[in-house]
Design a protein around this motif. Structure first.
Motif, PDB file in Angstrom:
ATOM      1  N   GLU A  95       0.906  -1.182  -0.104  1.00 52.15           N
ATOM      2  CA  GLU A  95       0.036  -0.028  -0.077  1.00 52.15           C
ATOM      3  C   GLU A  95       0.767   1.282   0.108  1.00 52.15           C
ATOM      4  O   GLU A  95       0.632   2.222  -0.733  1.00 52.15           O
ATOM      5  CB  GLU A  95      -0.889   0.013   1.172  1.00 52.15           C
ATOM      6  CG  GLU A  95      -2.030  -0.933   1.467  1.00 52.15           C
ATOM      7  CD  GLU A  95      -1.525  -2.512   1.691  1.00 52.15           C
ATOM      8  OE1 GLU A  95      -2.048  -3.352   1.622  1.00 52.15           O
ATOM      9  OE2 GLU A  95      -0.244  -2.493   2.042  1.00 52.15           O
ATOM     10  N   LEU A  96       1.940   1.201   0.886  1.00 51.08           N
ATOM     11  CA  LEU A  96       2.919   2.336   0.627  1.00 51.08           C
ATOM     12  C   LEU A  96       3.470   2.511  -0.681  1.00 51.08           C
ATOM     13  O   LEU A  96       3.451   3.780  -1.075  1.00 51.08           O
ATOM     14  CB  LEU A  96       3.947   2.197   1.767  1.00 51.08           C
ATOM     15  CG  LEU A  96       5.016   3.336   2.062  1.00 51.08           C
ATOM     16  CD1 LEU A  96       4.353   4.447   2.466  1.00 51.08           C
ATOM     17  CD2 LEU A  96       6.093   2.951   3.259  1.00 51.08           C
ATOM     18  N   SER A  97       4.029   1.354  -1.383  1.00 55.45           N
ATOM     19  CA  SER A  97       4.620   1.587  -2.642  1.00 55.45           C
ATOM     20  C   SER A  97       3.460   2.213  -3.622  1.00 55.45           C
ATOM     21  O   SER A  97       3.498   3.020  -4.377  1.00 55.45           O
ATOM     22  CB  SER A  97       4.970   0.230  -3.031  1.00 55.45           C
ATOM     23  OG  SER A  97       5.802  -0.153  -2.281  1.00 55.45           O
ATOM     24  N   LEU A  98       2.289   1.698  -3.373  1.00 55.08           N
ATOM     25  CA  LEU A  98       1.172   2.293  -4.438  1.00 55.08           C
ATOM     26  C   LEU A  98       0.878   3.744  -4.321  1.00 55.08           C
ATOM     27  O   LEU A  98       0.822   4.424  -5.161  1.00 55.08           O
ATOM     28  CB  LEU A  98       0.040   1.486  -3.953  1.00 55.08           C
ATOM     29  CG  LEU A  98      -1.197   1.179  -4.825  1.00 55.08           C
ATOM     30  CD1 LEU A  98      -0.804   0.658  -6.163  1.00 55.08           C
ATOM     31  CD2 LEU A  98      -2.431   0.383  -4.225  1.00 55.08           C
ATOM     32  N   LEU A  99       0.648   4.131  -3.012  1.00 59.63           N
ATOM     33  CA  LEU A  99       0.419   5.502  -2.751  1.00 59.63           C
ATOM     34  C   LEU A  99       1.479   6.417  -3.059  1.00 59.63           C
ATOM     35  O   LEU A  99       1.603   7.558  -3.482  1.00 59.63           O
ATOM     36  CB  LEU A  99       0.010   5.762  -1.306  1.00 59.63           C
ATOM     37  CG  LEU A  99      -1.228   5.172  -0.987  1.00 59.63           C
ATOM     38  CD1 LEU A  99      -1.781   5.390   0.428  1.00 59.63           C
ATOM     39  CD2 LEU A  99      -2.413   5.359  -1.903  1.00 59.63           C
ATOM     40  N   THR A 100       2.890   5.956  -2.864  1.00 60.53           N
ATOM     41  CA  THR A 100       3.850   6.859  -3.243  1.00 60.53           C
ATOM     42  C   THR A 100       4.055   6.950  -4.730  1.00 60.53           C
ATOM     43  O   THR A 100       4.468   7.992  -5.382  1.00 60.53           O
ATOM     44  CB  THR A 100       5.325   6.049  -2.959  1.00 60.53           C
ATOM     45  OG1 THR A 100       5.246   5.759  -1.497  1.00 60.53           O
ATOM     46  CG2 THR A 100       6.464   6.765  -3.510  1.00 60.53           C
ATOM     47  N   GLU A 101       3.562   5.836  -5.613  1.00 56.39           N
ATOM     48  CA  GLU A 101       3.633   6.076  -7.074  1.00 56.39           C
ATOM     49  C   GLU A 101       2.509   7.205  -7.451  1.00 56.39           C
ATOM     50  O   GLU A 101       2.585   7.963  -8.276  1.00 56.39           O
ATOM     51  CB  GLU A 101       2.853   4.789  -7.522  1.00 56.39           C
ATOM     52  CG  GLU A 101       4.309   3.933  -7.790  1.00 56.39           C
ATOM     53  CD  GLU A 101       5.295   4.209  -8.708  1.00 56.39           C
ATOM     54  OE1 GLU A 101       5.178   4.851  -9.812  1.00 56.39           O
ATOM     55  OE2 GLU A 101       6.350   3.904  -8.454  1.00 56.39           O
ATOM     56  N   LEU A 102       1.453   7.291  -6.579  1.00 55.35           N
ATOM     57  CA  LEU A 102       0.177   8.052  -6.624  1.00 55.35           C
ATOM     58  C   LEU A 102       0.779   9.311  -6.373  1.00 55.35           C
ATOM     59  O   LEU A 102       0.190  10.395  -7.459  1.00 55.35           O
ATOM     60  CB  LEU A 102      -1.120   7.703  -5.850  1.00 55.35           C
ATOM     61  CG  LEU A 102      -2.320   8.454  -5.924  1.00 55.35           C
ATOM     62  CD1 LEU A 102      -3.011   8.305  -7.218  1.00 55.35           C
ATOM     63  CD2 LEU A 102      -3.300   8.241  -4.819  1.00 55.35           C
TER      64      LEU A 102
END
Length: 324
Positions: free
Chosen positions: A83-90
């Motif tokens: 989830e952290l990787s996902l939101l960092t991309e966002l």
């Protein structure tokens, strides 16, 4: 006697060969091979096995009050929550190939942590999320509120699209000696700037997402209201079946003005092809021209997907009127 002395000498020689001169008993000795490094390399811990995941991220579509999709391949490390990787991309914004999508987060905003509890994800953002946008003073309060709503919904939609999460709780880092709650306050959304009420968990809001169904509904609504400028943004840039490019805006307006008015409509269906590039709908419409009403039933309209945006070709939009 001589024979016994000979046996003792042989035993002494054998014992001496097991303990070389100059080394204590139990010691070891090694001779380096010429041209080699005598220092053995240290054992290394195995590297983390990163994986690549295909994820769907949500960004704002132009200046529309909606979020649209961008599909992206992201690198995920087992040592870091997905989830952290996902939101960092966002938060890094849309890719260069998504020219019609815009970022929603104030400059410098970071995702500090994510924690999952049951089906709820707790997301802690840096304080930059509260700093606002450079053009806040030049836009209407309604637009300010909408942008912040879309900003938070982009987090919720991205997380619920890709993870087994139903709700998201937004937290904001505190600095100094602050001891209040970390939860985002209602004042963030600008409806009541003085409010200290806390924002609870947020769920996915489908009305803000440009799904095939909502896009088809929006296209017909814009047609009926004769909002040609907005409708033009949902006309496909290129017809996937013929390769014909979209007409310029002036010609588009002329074509639409020459058609009967769309006074009522009903949409049904909504099947999407297996490869996710086309969506088919059935339209029942009532048109009005020269005070004469006509009802058209069973008209087929197809949306095509360009990047993450659902659009319709001009031929698909108006072709059923030209033959009936």
């Amino acid at each position: 006697m001589k024979k016994r002395v000979l046996i003792l000498l042989l035993c002494a020689l054998l014992l001496t060969s097991c303990s070389p001169m100059g080394l204590p008993m139990g010691g070891t000795s090694a001779t380096n091979v010429p041209g080699t490094n005598p220092i053995l390399p240290q054992a290394q811990a195995p590297a983390a096995l990163d994986s690549r995941e295909t994820a769907t991220l949500y960004f704002r579509y132009l200046s529309e009050p909606f979020l649209a999709q961008e599909t992206r391949s992201i690198t995920h490390s087992p040592s870091k929550p997905y989830e952290l990787s996902l939101l960092t991309e966002l938060l890094s914004g849309p890719g260069s190939h998504s020219a019609d999508l815009t970022a929603l987060f104030p400059a410098g905003t970071q995702v500090l942590s994510t924690v999952t509890q049951g089906r709820t994800l707790f997301v802690t953002l840096s304080r930059e999320i509260l700093s606002g946008y450079p053009d806040d003073a030049s836009i209407t309060p309604k637009e300010q509120q909408l942008r912040r709503q879309l900003c938070m919904q982009s987090i919720v939609a991205t997380i619920t699209e890709n993870c087994d999460i139903d709700q998201v709780q937004i937290l904001v880092e505190q600095t100094g000696n602050a001891t209040g709650s970390l939860r985002l306050q209602e004042s963030y959304f600008m409806a009541d700037p003085q409010s200290t009420a806390l924002v609870g968990t947020m769920s996915r809001n489908e009305s803000l997402l440009l799904s095939p169904g909502s896009t088809m509904e929006l296209i017909c609504h814009l047609w009926r209201s004769r909002d040609w400028q907005r409708l033009y943004q949902y006309i496909a840039l290129r017809d996937p079946s013929t390769g014909v490019e979209r007409v310029n805006y002036r010609d588009f307006v002329t074509a639409m003005e020459n058609l009967p008015m769309l006074s009522a409509y009903e949409i049904s269906g909504g099947s999407v092809t297996q490869d996710g590039t086309l969506a088919t709908y059935s339209l029942t419409a009532t048109t009005l021209k020269a005070s004469r009403e006509t009802t058209h039933q069973g008209c087929i309209l197809r949306l095509c997907r360009e990047g993450g945006i659902w659009r319709i070709t001009l031929n698909q939009l108006t072709g059923w009127l030209e033959v009936l």
